[in-house]
Design an enzyme around this catalytic site. Sequence first.
Site, short mmCIF file in Angstrom:
data_model
loop_
_atom_site.label_atom_id
_atom_site.label_comp_id
_atom_site.label_asym_id
_atom_site.label_seq_id
_atom_site.Cartn_x
_atom_site.Cartn_y
_atom_site.Cartn_z
N SER A 120 0.74 -1.26 0.08
CA SER A 120 -0.01 -0.13 0.03
C SER A 120 0.80 1.26 -0.01
O SER A 120 0.34 2.43 -0.25
CB SER A 120 -0.86 -0.05 1.15
OG SER A 120 -0.28 -0.15 2.27
N HIS A 141 -2.33 -3.23 -6.51
CA HIS A 141 -2.85 -2.77 -5.03
C HIS A 141 -4.36 -2.98 -4.92
O HIS A 141 -5.25 -2.05 -5.60
CB HIS A 141 -2.43 -1.29 -5.04
CG HIS A 141 -2.95 -0.73 -3.31
ND1 HIS A 141 -2.98 0.54 -2.96
CD2 HIS A 141 -2.96 -1.53 -2.12
CE1 HIS A 141 -3.21 0.65 -1.75
NE2 HIS A 141 -3.29 -0.56 -1.05
N GLU A 153 -5.30 -0.37 -7.99
CA GLU A 153 -4.41 0.42 -8.23
C GLU A 153 -3.15 -0.29 -8.74
O GLU A 153 -2.52 -0.89 -8.09
CB GLU A 153 -4.24 1.30 -7.11
CG GLU A 153 -3.35 2.52 -7.02
CD GLU A 153 -3.07 3.53 -5.79
OE1 GLU A 153 -3.12 2.83 -4.93
OE2 GLU A 153 -2.86 4.58 -6.10
N ASN A 191 -3.65 6.11 -1.07
CA ASN A 191 -3.09 6.45 0.16
C ASN A 191 -2.68 7.74 0.35
O ASN A 191 -2.75 8.25 1.62
CB ASN A 191 -2.23 5.33 0.74
CG ASN A 191 -2.94 4.21 1.12
OD1 ASN A 191 -3.96 4.35 1.73
ND2 ASN A 191 -2.36 2.98 0.78
N1 CAA Z 1 -16.14 -11.30 0.70
C1 CAA Z 1 -17.24 -11.37 -0.11
N2 CAA Z 1 -18.32 -10.49 -0.02
C2 CAA Z 1 -18.17 -9.75 1.03
C3 CAA Z 1 -16.95 -9.62 1.66
C4 CAA Z 1 -15.88 -10.40 1.73
N3 CAA Z 1 -14.79 -10.38 2.41
N4 CAA Z 1 -17.27 -8.62 2.77
C5 CAA Z 1 -18.49 -8.05 2.48
N5 CAA Z 1 -19.07 -8.94 1.48
C6 CAA Z 1 -20.52 -8.40 0.84
C7 CAA Z 1 -21.54 -8.80 1.64
O1 CAA Z 1 -21.91 -10.05 1.31
C8 CAA Z 1 -22.69 -7.86 1.06
O2 CAA Z 1 -22.96 -8.20 -0.19
P1 CAA Z 1 -24.41 -7.58 -0.70
O3 CAA Z 1 -24.26 -6.20 -1.07
O4 CAA Z 1 -24.81 -8.37 -1.95
O5 CAA Z 1 -25.58 -7.69 0.42
C9 CAA Z 1 -21.53 -6.69 0.62
O6 CAA Z 1 -20.41 -7.01 0.58
C10 CAA Z 1 -21.81 -5.53 1.77
O7 CAA Z 1 -21.46 -6.19 3.01
P2 CAA Z 1 -22.12 -6.00 4.64
O8 CAA Z 1 -23.68 -6.17 4.37
O9 CAA Z 1 -21.38 -6.96 5.36
O10 CAA Z 1 -21.74 -4.51 5.23
P3 CAA Z 1 -21.65 -3.09 4.49
O11 CAA Z 1 -22.98 -2.88 3.82
O12 CAA Z 1 -21.60 -2.30 5.97
O13 CAA Z 1 -20.31 -2.85 3.62
C11 CAA Z 1 -18.09 -2.83 3.25
C12 CAA Z 1 -19.19 -3.56 4.31
C13 CAA Z 1 -18.17 -3.27 1.82
C14 CAA Z 1 -16.72 -3.02 3.77
C15 CAA Z 1 -18.40 -1.30 3.34
O14 CAA Z 1 -18.56 -0.66 4.59
C16 CAA Z 1 -17.25 -0.45 2.56
O15 CAA Z 1 -17.29 -0.46 1.51
N6 CAA Z 1 -16.34 0.13 3.44
C17 CAA Z 1 -15.14 0.87 2.99
C18 CAA Z 1 -14.18 0.11 2.37
C19 CAA Z 1 -12.78 0.67 2.11
O16 CAA Z 1 -12.95 1.92 1.85
N7 CAA Z 1 -11.95 -0.27 1.73
C20 CAA Z 1 -10.51 0.18 1.38
C21 CAA Z 1 -9.80 0.57 2.44
S1 CAA Z 1 -8.14 1.04 1.90
C22 CAA Z 1 -7.25 -0.51 1.61
O17 CAA Z 1 -7.80 -1.49 1.72
C23 CAA Z 1 -6.19 -0.20 0.99
C24 CAA Z 1 -5.19 0.44 1.79
O18 CAA Z 1 -4.10 0.45 1.32
C25 CAA Z 1 -5.00 0.93 3.07
#
Ligand code: CAA
Length: 297
Positions: A120, A141, A153, A191
Amino acid sequence: MSFQNITVIGAGTMGNGIAHVFAQYGFQVQLVDVQQAALDKALQTIGKNVERQVAKGVLSEADQKATLERIQTTTSIANGVAKADLVVEAATENKELKLKIFKEIDQSAPENCILASNTSSISITAIASATSRPNKVIGMHFMNPVPVMKLVEIINGYATDQTVTEQIVALSKQLNKVPCVVNDYPGFIANKILMPMINEAIYSLYEGIAGVEEIDTIMKLGMAHPMGPLQLADFIGLDVCLSILQVLYDGYGNTKYAPCPLLVNMVTAKKLGVKSGEGFYKYSPGSKELVVSERFK
Ligand code: CAA
């Protein structure tokens, strides 16, 4: 070049998500980790996440079985990369460790194999320099949770061949992801923009301008972010956020990236967010309810 055999190094949250997605889209996957226990846990997690996709109708039961059958595991990097067309490294975010792993991958992977890192924030150019094939090293990424987030990315190192970038762009599309190509500077783009926002949210809390819930609600409802910045920091891991901010601060030499002292204190106190059970919020297994940590009430 057409890709068939993909090796993923590291069976943590990102590694198991990356292995899952490649297997889901028909690639043969070797998942490598030095610890057998980490591999066992990763297979369990992938199993649960694939089940979730079946329940949502994203995958059929036949696809579920085929996806899981495409994943093999090993604790040996040399064996794991021997037949790879592409290696995606997703080990711990530590520069010395990554350089050591890339040296080892380079020695055992086929000559034409492309080497990608899911880092990252660590320089792709530095990682490439540890290998004998810097033109075939690239950043790939993925975002957490990998099966859900659409972005990849793609980071061009200083020496990455354009044909390699084109192949990785095409491959990312085969995974039903949206690739975006950027250049190799500290924090890349994701990031370089995300972490100052998270740091500013932590500063706002530290300065007493608003509370945890107010900051997160403002960004969630006001800017349509799926999670507020403090919840997102807990989700990413506060240690990871701190280490990325340090890379930005060192790389650009600009105080605008200086990590908030509250973030430094929380990491020192091992309040790392979801993975340690407490950060800005408190987490209990199985519960989806968001409870602000006592410390911030
Ligand atoms: N595998 C498969 N499916 C998954 C999953 C996984 N690990 N996690 C969640 N899901 C699916 C769920 O089944 C659900 O599916 P439907 O929409 O079809 O119902 C959907 O994703 C949403 O999940 P939840 O209902 O459990 O929960 P939510 O609606 O609160 O969403 C989230 C959870 C997808 C994490 C959402 O909160 C989100 O998008 N958050 C922001 C995530 C983000 O910004 N990520 C980037 C972080 S930075 C990074 O990763 C890189 C870095 O360098 C730091």
